[in-house]
Design an enzyme around this catalytic site. Structure first.
Site, PDB file in Angstrom:
ATOM      1  N   ASP A 173       0.815  -1.224   0.000  1.00 28.31           N
ATOM      2  CA  ASP A 173       0.000   0.000   0.000  1.00 28.31           C
ATOM      3  C   ASP A 173       0.846   1.271   0.000  1.00 28.31           C
ATOM      4  O   ASP A 173       0.667   2.158   0.846  1.00 28.31           O
ATOM      5  CB  ASP A 173      -0.923   0.011   1.228  1.00 28.31           C
ATOM      6  CG  ASP A 173      -1.660  -1.293   1.433  1.00 28.31           C
ATOM      7  OD1 ASP A 173      -2.190  -1.826   0.450  1.00 28.31           O
ATOM      8  OD2 ASP A 173      -1.699  -1.789   2.580  1.00 28.31           O
TER       9      ASP A 173
ATOM     10  N   GLU B 215     -11.741  -0.093  -3.421  1.00 28.64           N
ATOM     11  CA  GLU B 215     -11.080   0.429  -2.226  1.00 28.64           C
ATOM     12  C   GLU B 215      -9.869   1.248  -2.651  1.00 28.64           C
ATOM     13  O   GLU B 215      -9.694   1.564  -3.831  1.00 28.64           O
ATOM     14  CB  GLU B 215     -10.680  -0.719  -1.291  1.00 28.64           C
ATOM     15  CG  GLU B 215      -9.788  -1.780  -1.933  1.00 28.64           C
ATOM     16  CD  GLU B 215      -9.426  -2.889  -0.961  1.00 28.64           C
ATOM     17  OE1 GLU B 215      -9.845  -2.830   0.206  1.00 28.64           O
ATOM     18  OE2 GLU B 215      -8.698  -3.819  -1.374  1.00 28.64           O
TER      19      GLU B 215
END
Length: 456
Positions: free
Chosen positions: A41, A215
């Site tokens: 991420d 997301e």
């Protein structure tokens, strides 16, 4: 006195020249670019001319430490680089046991972000709260620092009115800040000037695909267009998509795919997009160090390009990464540009410690590997060193310039049965300058294995 001034001026000019060469040197990262731990991420930002990456930190789960079959994350590190090659780990900046409102055994410090506003650095992170009054699920907190590496001081409570994961903050040209996050859908809202409160009720960014999980929002602006990027499960695993708008909160128009689903089945992906020294880059993740378990991931970057109409050209993930590699540094052939379909493979140097990296293995005479964009510079090398090992007598490798028919740079015999050896030989052709591809193939019995190559 004049001599002193002249030498002082010369030293200053020399230092300035070295600094300019460093700043103007091309990026030459290989993937994954963080090789000391699992990371995922990646939120990449430029602060004061240096790139900072704020990833989440996967760790293996086990008894008393999260679920062994799930994402396990207890803290955050920050990494930085001046050239996208040499990365510094600045250590832990936030841990779950130091945030008052966080459930300390939740191991759920998921995808974060960090922005600079008026001399302060605001680090946004999602995790599981102690207090589940009003509903369960994740909350998003903020920690504040005077430097991009901390120390970060977490706020005593999470953001009011925000439930979800994957925070992303965008500051527009007029100074207005926006927060984006996800919880099944993707949400956005203006932030107050203090960066610690919403300035309005959240709104759903409803023009995005309705089927499949969405997301990881990350928004950036280019030439008056706002690009909202996000992972989306259109089929079985996540791919990276984007939509555009003339406003930070939409309405958005879905434009296409930035990166296809992982060819090896890594279920997640998560991105950020960054412009650095007039080149755009896509930061993302894959499970390079853990191919059999996609909850332990590693961050990557590749170049990103735009079409004349502003569309993002689809990015093909690479091991080679971006930019040029200096010939006098170890060249990791296993981060190849091209690899033969037979008689060549990539494997871990040490399966028990995968962070040591990989090796190139030639298993037969048809094997070869090509590594592009090796920068020899203006000074001609005279020798070559490689780290290799072989089992059979007569094993050797041959190195060519610019492909299988290019001039032979060197032939290196690899004595058998001695384990890993650093072998040096003089170059057999005119020493190259400039930037070239390196083509390497066996020149004798296989197998033969190579860790790295370096020119002297």
């Amino acid at each position: 006195m004049l001599r002193y001034v002249s030498w002082g001026l010369l030293s200053a000019l020399t230092l300035l020249l070295l600094l300019l060469l460093l700043l103007l040197s091309p990026a030459r990262a290989q993937n994954p670019f963080i090789t000391s731990q699992f990371s995922a991420d990646p939120s990449a930002r430029v602060f004061n001319g240096r790139v900072y990456v704020y990833p989440s930190h996967d760790i293996p789960g086990g008894p008393g430490r999260g679920r062994a079959d799930w994402f396990v994350m207890e803290d955050y590190h920050v990494f930085s680089s001046a050239n996208l090659t040499d990365w510094t780990d600045h250590g832990v900046i936030i841990t779950q046991n130091q945030v008052p409102w966080v459930q300390p055994d939740s191991y759920s410090m998921w995808a974060p972000d960090c922005v600079l506003r008026r001399g302060k650095y605001y680090f946004y992170f999602p995790t599981t709260p102690r207090d589940t009054t009003g509903g369960g699920g994740f909350r998003i907190g903020v920690a504040v620092a005077d430097q991009p590496t901390g120390p970060f001081v977490p706020q005593p409570q999470p953001l009011a009115g925000v439930r979800g994961i994957d925070p992303n903050v965008f500051i527009d040209k007029d100074g207005q800040a926006y927060l984006y996050w996800s919880q099944g859908s993707i949400f956005g809202a203006k932030l107050k000037d203090n960066m610690l409160e919403l300035a309005e009720p959240p709104r759903t960014l409803g023009e995005l695909p309705t089927e499949g999980l969405k997301e990881g929002p990350f928004l950036f602006e280019r030439r008056g267009t706002y690009y909202l990027t996000y992972p989306h499960v259109a089929h079985q695993t996540e791919r990276l998509e984007y939509a555009t708008s003339t406003s930070p909160l939409g309405p958005f128009r879905v434009r296409g795919v930035i990166m296809d689903e992982s060819p090896t089945g890594c279920w997640t992906n998560h991105q950020s997009v960054l412009e650095f020294r007039n080149q755009w880059y896509l930061f993302y993740h894959h499970n390079d160090f853990s191919p059999e378990f996609d909850k332990n991931r590693s961050v990557r970057l590749d170049s990103l390009f735009f079409e004349p109409d502003g569309a993002i050209r689809k990015v093909t993930p690479t091991l080679r990464g971006v930019g040029q590699t200096a010939a006098r540094q170890p060249i990791q052939l296993d981060r190849y540009s091209r690899l033969s379909s037979t008689d060549a493979t990539i494997d871990f140097l040490d399966p028990a410690n995968r962070f040591r990296g990989w090796k190139t293995v030639f298993t037969g005479p048809q094997g070869w590997v090509q590594y592009n964009a090796v920068s020899f510079g203006p000074a001609r090398p005279r020798a070559l060193t490689l780290r290799a090992t072989a089992a059979a007598p007569g094993a050797a490798v041959q190195l060519r310039l610019d492909g299988p028919r290019g001039p032979v740079l060197a032939r290196v015999a690899v004595p058998p049965g001695r384990g890993w050896q650093e072998l040096s030989v003089p170059l057999t052709t005119t020493s190259p300058t400039g930037t070239h591809a390196l083509f390497v193939a066996p020149a004798g019995p296989a197998p033969v294995e190579i860790d790295w190559v370096r020119f002297e």
